[in-house]
Design a protein around this motif. Structure first.
Motif, PDB file in Angstrom:
ATOM      1  N   ALA A 353     -56.378  10.471  22.331  1.00 38.97           N
ATOM      2  CA  ALA A 353     -57.212  11.475  23.001  1.00 38.97           C
ATOM      3  C   ALA A 353     -58.272  12.010  22.036  1.00 38.97           C
ATOM      4  N   LEU A 354     -57.882  12.213  20.771  1.00 39.61           N
ATOM      5  CA  LEU A 354     -58.839  12.687  19.762  1.00 39.61           C
ATOM      6  C   LEU A 354     -59.865  11.615  19.404  1.00 39.61           C
ATOM      7  N   LEU A 355     -59.492  10.347  19.534  1.00 42.60           N
ATOM      8  CA  LEU A 355     -60.421   9.269  19.204  1.00 42.60           C
ATOM      9  C   LEU A 355     -61.674   9.329  20.084  1.00 42.60           C
ATOM     10  N   ALA A 356     -61.561   9.991  21.234  1.00 41.87           N
ATOM     11  CA  ALA A 356     -62.721  10.158  22.115  1.00 41.87           C
ATOM     12  C   ALA A 356     -63.823  10.983  21.447  1.00 41.87           C
ATOM     13  N   ILE A 357     -63.502  11.684  20.359  1.00 42.74           N
ATOM     14  CA  ILE A 357     -64.530  12.440  19.617  1.00 42.74           C
ATOM     15  C   ILE A 357     -65.636  11.507  19.142  1.00 42.74           C
ATOM     16  N   ILE A 358     -65.284  10.275  18.789  1.00 44.39           N
ATOM     17  CA  ILE A 358     -66.277   9.330  18.266  1.00 44.39           C
ATOM     18  C   ILE A 358     -66.505   8.178  19.250  1.00 44.39           C
ATOM     19  N   ARG A 359     -66.372   8.465  20.526  1.00 48.67           N
ATOM     20  CA  ARG A 359     -66.551   7.427  21.547  1.00 48.67           C
ATOM     21  C   ARG A 359     -67.981   6.898  21.604  1.00 48.67           C
ATOM     22  N   GLN A 360     -68.938   7.609  20.984  1.00 52.30           N
ATOM     23  CA  GLN A 360     -70.319   7.120  20.983  1.00 52.30           C
ATOM     24  C   GLN A 360     -70.503   5.912  20.077  1.00 52.30           C
ATOM     25  N   TRP A 362     -70.151   2.216  19.020  1.00 51.71           N
ATOM     26  CA  TRP A 362     -70.031   1.039  19.886  1.00 51.71           C
ATOM     27  C   TRP A 362     -68.689   0.322  19.739  1.00 51.71           C
ATOM     28  N   PHE A 363     -68.103   0.362  18.539  1.00 47.55           N
ATOM     29  CA  PHE A 363     -66.846  -0.362  18.344  1.00 47.55           C
ATOM     30  C   PHE A 363     -65.621   0.467  18.724  1.00 47.55           C
ATOM     31  N   VAL A 364     -65.840   1.734  19.111  1.00 44.63           N
ATOM     32  CA  VAL A 364     -64.745   2.585  19.598  1.00 44.63           C
ATOM     33  C   VAL A 364     -64.829   2.723  21.111  1.00 44.63           C
ATOM     34  N   GLY A 365     -65.979   3.176  21.612  1.00 45.56           N
ATOM     35  CA  GLY A 365     -66.168   3.300  23.052  1.00 45.56           C
ATOM     36  C   GLY A 365     -65.075   4.115  23.720  1.00 45.56           C
ATOM     37  N   ASP A 366     -64.614   3.637  24.861  1.00 49.80           N
ATOM     38  CA  ASP A 366     -63.594   4.376  25.621  1.00 49.80           C
ATOM     39  C   ASP A 366     -62.176   3.914  25.302  1.00 49.80           C
ATOM     40  N   ALA A 367     -62.001   3.234  24.154  1.00 52.49           N
ATOM     41  CA  ALA A 367     -60.675   2.708  23.808  1.00 52.49           C
ATOM     42  C   ALA A 367     -59.625   3.808  23.754  1.00 52.49           C
ATOM     43  N   GLY A 368     -59.961   4.952  23.134  1.00 53.17           N
ATOM     44  CA  GLY A 368     -58.986   6.040  23.016  1.00 53.17           C
ATOM     45  C   GLY A 368     -58.584   6.597  24.364  1.00 53.17           C
ATOM     46  N   LEU A 369     -59.551   6.791  25.249  1.00 49.40           N
ATOM     47  CA  LEU A 369     -59.258   7.333  26.577  1.00 49.40           C
ATOM     48  C   LEU A 369     -58.391   6.365  27.377  1.00 49.40           C
ATOM     49  N   ARG A 370     -58.685   5.069  27.281  1.00 48.47           N
ATOM     50  CA  ARG A 370     -57.895   4.059  28.001  1.00 48.47           C
ATOM     51  C   ARG A 370     -56.448   4.047  27.509  1.00 48.47           C
ATOM     52  N   GLU A 371     -56.271   4.071  26.189  1.00 50.01           N
ATOM     53  CA  GLU A 371     -54.922   4.004  25.632  1.00 50.01           C
ATOM     54  C   GLU A 371     -54.110   5.252  26.004  1.00 50.01           C
ATOM     55  N   ALA A 372     -54.724   6.437  25.881  1.00 53.54           N
ATOM     56  CA  ALA A 372     -54.006   7.678  26.207  1.00 53.54           C
ATOM     57  C   ALA A 372     -53.596   7.701  27.666  1.00 53.54           C
ATOM     58  N   GLN A 373     -54.495   7.264  28.561  1.00 52.51           N
ATOM     59  CA  GLN A 373     -54.173   7.236  29.984  1.00 52.51           C
ATOM     60  C   GLN A 373     -53.048   6.248  30.272  1.00 52.51           C
ATOM     61  N   LEU A 391     -53.873  15.051  28.410  1.00 45.36           N
ATOM     62  CA  LEU A 391     -54.366  14.798  29.761  1.00 45.36           C
ATOM     63  C   LEU A 391     -55.525  15.722  30.116  1.00 45.36           C
ATOM     64  N   GLU A 392     -55.517  16.935  29.584  1.00 46.76           N
ATOM     65  CA  GLU A 392     -56.644  17.843  29.804  1.00 46.76           C
ATOM     66  C   GLU A 392     -57.913  17.295  29.144  1.00 46.76           C
ATOM     67  N   ILE A 393     -57.753  16.690  27.963  1.00 46.90           N
ATOM     68  CA  ILE A 393     -58.901  16.074  27.290  1.00 46.90           C
ATOM     69  C   ILE A 393     -59.429  14.910  28.113  1.00 46.90           C
ATOM     70  N   LEU A 394     -58.517  14.115  28.693  1.00 50.50           N
ATOM     71  CA  LEU A 394     -58.938  12.971  29.492  1.00 50.50           C
ATOM     72  C   LEU A 394     -59.762  13.407  30.700  1.00 50.50           C
ATOM     73  N   LYS A 395     -59.436  14.574  31.267  1.00 51.38           N
ATOM     74  CA  LYS A 395     -60.186  15.063  32.424  1.00 51.38           C
ATOM     75  C   LYS A 395     -61.617  15.412  32.054  1.00 51.38           C
ATOM     76  N   ASP A 396     -61.841  15.917  30.845  1.00 49.12           N
ATOM     77  CA  ASP A 396     -63.188  16.320  30.443  1.00 49.12           C
ATOM     78  C   ASP A 396     -63.366  16.129  28.936  1.00 49.12           C
ATOM     79  N   PRO A 397     -63.648  14.888  28.496  1.00 41.79           N
ATOM     80  CA  PRO A 397     -63.824  14.625  27.055  1.00 41.79           C
ATOM     81  C   PRO A 397     -64.997  15.379  26.440  1.00 41.79           C
ATOM     82  N   SER A 398     -65.918  15.873  27.267  1.00 43.86           N
ATOM     83  CA  SER A 398     -67.084  16.586  26.731  1.00 43.86           C
ATOM     84  C   SER A 398     -66.697  17.889  26.053  1.00 43.86           C
ATOM     85  N   LEU A 399     -65.465  18.370  26.296  1.00 43.31           N
ATOM     86  CA  LEU A 399     -64.992  19.588  25.637  1.00 43.31           C
ATOM     87  C   LEU A 399     -64.770  19.371  24.139  1.00 43.31           C
ATOM     88  N   LEU A 400     -64.580  18.136  23.740  1.00 47.50           N
ATOM     89  CA  LEU A 400     -64.295  17.828  22.337  1.00 47.50           C
ATOM     90  C   LEU A 400     -65.506  18.127  21.460  1.00 47.50           C
TER      91      LEU A 400
END
Length: 407
Positions: A353-360, A362-373, A391-400
Motif C-alpha cells: 500500500a505504501l509502495l503506491a507513494i512512488i507509483r509515478q 514507470w517500473f513501479v506503476g500500480d504494482a503495489g496497489l494490485r498486490e495489496a488488493q 484498504l483505505e489507501i487503496l480507495k484513495d491513493p492520492s491521500l499519500l
C-alpha cells in the motif's frame, strides 16, 4: 477360545528420504546434499546460513549446446554468443550489436536517467554514476541495456516486442556477469556490483506489474532477489568501509543505518497493532519469541514510512526506504510469506500500500496497489480487520504523501 497371536509384530521400516540430484545447484548445497533453489547470485540456503555461494562452471560437454542457446538469445543484436573460460556468455563484436547498445545507452542516459528516481542522490546514482560505470564494466553496461530495452518495450505497450527480446538477452548477460563479480568481489569491482544489483531490482519491480494474481501466490522470487542484494552489499562493506564517499559507500551507509534501526526495533510501535494476539484465529498460529521478534523487526522496517505516509511535506528519504524494505527484512520473514502465513501477508500488504507513494515511477506503476488488493482477497476473512488501513489507501491513493522533487 481366543487365540493369541504369538508371532512377532513386524517392525515398520522408516521411509527413505530421497532428494533429486541437481547438477546446477550451488557448490555448497551440493556438498551438503540439500536442495538448492538456484537463486543467483546467492541461493536462499546460503543467505540463511550467511555462506559464500558459488556455482560450478558448466561442464565442457555442455558448452556446445549452451553456446547454441546463447547464440539464439543474442540474435537480436546480430551476433553469436560465445561462452568464455569463466562460463559467461559473451556477445560477438558486430556492427549490429554496437548500434543496438549505443541506441540503448543513449535511451537510458537521455530518457530514463533524468526521471528514474525521486531524489537528487538517486538521480545522480542512477544517472551519471551509472553511465560512467557502464563504460568500465560489462555487468553495468548489460544492466543499462536491460533496463533501456525494458523501458522501450514498456512505452510501446507490447510485452512481446523486439525490445522485450533484447531485454531478456541482456538480463541473462547481466546475471551471469554479476555472479562473476560477486564471486570475485574486490575493491576494483565493488561499486560495479552494487550498481548492477540496483538495476536488477528495477527489473524485478517491473515484473510485479504484469504477474498473474489469481490464484494469489506471494512474490517470493522478487522478495528473495531483493533480499539477496543485502548480502551483496554486506560483502561489499569490507571493501568500502574506508571509502564511505564512494557510490557503494554512501549506499551501504544508508543500508547499515536502516539495519541498525531494524535491530533496535526503533519504529515498530507505529504498527504494533499488527502483533496483536487476542482473537482465536490469532492464537492458533505458530508462535514463539523468535517468531515475535521476526515480525517486530519487520514492522520496524515499515514504521518510519507508515508514520509519514500522509505528510504534506514528507522528510527526505521516503522513496529510498521503500526500496530498502525488501532488502533488509529478515530472510525468515520471506519464509513466512512463502508459507502464506496470514500475519506475514498482512504486513506485506501494508508495504505494498505504501509502495503506491512512488507509483509515478514507470517500473513501479500500480504494482503495489494490485498486490495489496490481491492479498486482501487471499487472506482468511477473520484476519481482514488488520487490513482496514491499507484498504483505505487503496480507495484513495492520492491521500499519500508526494515525494516528487519540487521545482
Amino acid at each position: 477360545m481366543t487365540l493369541i497371536n504369538t508371532l512377532p509384530i513386524p517392525r515398520k521400516k522408516h521411509a527413505k528420504l530421497f532428494h533429486k540430484k541437481t547438477r546446477t545447484g550451488c557448490q555448497r548445497c551440493r556438498v551438503r546434499r540439500v536442495k538448492c533453489d538456484e537463486a543467483r547470485p546467492i541461493c536462499n540456503n546460503c543467505i540463511r546460513l550467511d555462506l559464500d555461494c558459488e556455482y560450478a562452471q558448466p561442464p565442457a560437454a555442455k558448452k556446445s549446446s549452451e553456446s547454441n542457446s546463447a547464440q539464439s538469445s543474442a540474435s537480436p543484436s546480430g551476433g553469436e554468443g560465445v561462452i568464455n573460460s569463466d562460463g559467461v556468455v559473451q556477445l560477438a563484436e558486430t556492427t549490429a550489436r554496437r548500434r543496438l547498445e549505443l541506441e540503448l545507452f543513449y535511451h537510458y542516459s537521455t530518457v530514463i536517467a533524468p526521471v528514474h528516481s525521486v531524489d537528487k542522490f538517486s538521480q545522480a546514482f542512477l544517472g551519471p554514476f551509472m553511465c560512467q560505470a557502464a563504460l568500465r564494466s560489462d555487468a553495468v553496461l548489460y544492466a543499462v541495456c536491460m533496463v533501456a530495452a525494458l523501458h522501450k518495450a514498456h512505452i510501446s505497450g507490447d510485452a512481446g516486442s523486439e525490445y522485450m527480446g533484447h531485454c531478456l538477452t541482456y538480463t541473462n548477460l547481466t546475471l551471469q556477469s554479476h555472479h562473476q563479480q560477486v564471486a570475485n568481489l574486490d575493491p576494483d569491482n565493488v561499486d560495479f556490483s552494487c550498481l548492477t544489483s540496483s538495476l536488477l531490482r528495477v527489473y524485478r519491480y517491473y515484473q510485479l506489474q504484469n504477474r498473474s494474481l489469481e490464484p494469489y501466490t506471494p512474490p517470493v522470487e522478487w522478495l528473495r532477489m531483493c533480499n539477496t542484494s543485502n548480502i551483496v552489499f554486506r560483502k561489499a562493506w569490507a571493501f568500502i568501509e574506508e571509502r564511505r564517499e564512494s557510490v557503494s559507500g554512501r549506499l551501504m551507509l544508508e543500508i547499515s543505518q536502516n539495519l541498525e534501526e531494524k535491530n533496535r526495533m526503533e519504529h515498530s510501535n507505529e504498527l504494533i497493532h499488527l502483533l496483536r494476539r487476542q482473537e482465536p484465529h490469532e492464537l492458533e498460529e505458530q508462535w514463539d519469541d523468535d517468531v515475535h521478534n521476526v515480525y517486530k523487526r519487520t514492522l520496524s522496517c515499515l514504521g518510519w514510512l507508515w508514520k509519514h505516509r500522509f505528510d504534506s511535506d514528507p522528510p527526505y528519504g521516503v522513496s529510498r526506504r521503500l526500496f530498502l524494505f525488501p532488502m533488509i527484512v529478515d530472510a525468515q520473514f520471506v519464509i513466512f510469506v512463502e508459507e502464506q502465513r496470514p500475519r506475514a501477508l498482512i504486513i506485506l500488504a501494508h508495504y505494498f500500500a505504501l509502495l503506491a507513494i512512488i507509483r509515478q515511477l514507470w517500473f513501479v506503476g500500480d504494482a503495489g496497489l494490485r498486490e495489496a488488493q490481491a492479498i486482501a482477497v487471499a487472506v482468511p476473512p477473520a484476519w481482514l480487520g488488520m487490513l482496514i488501513q491499507p484498504l483505505e489507501i487503496l480507495k484513495d491513493p492520492s491521500l499519500l504523501c508526494n515525494v516528487q522533487p519540487k521545482s
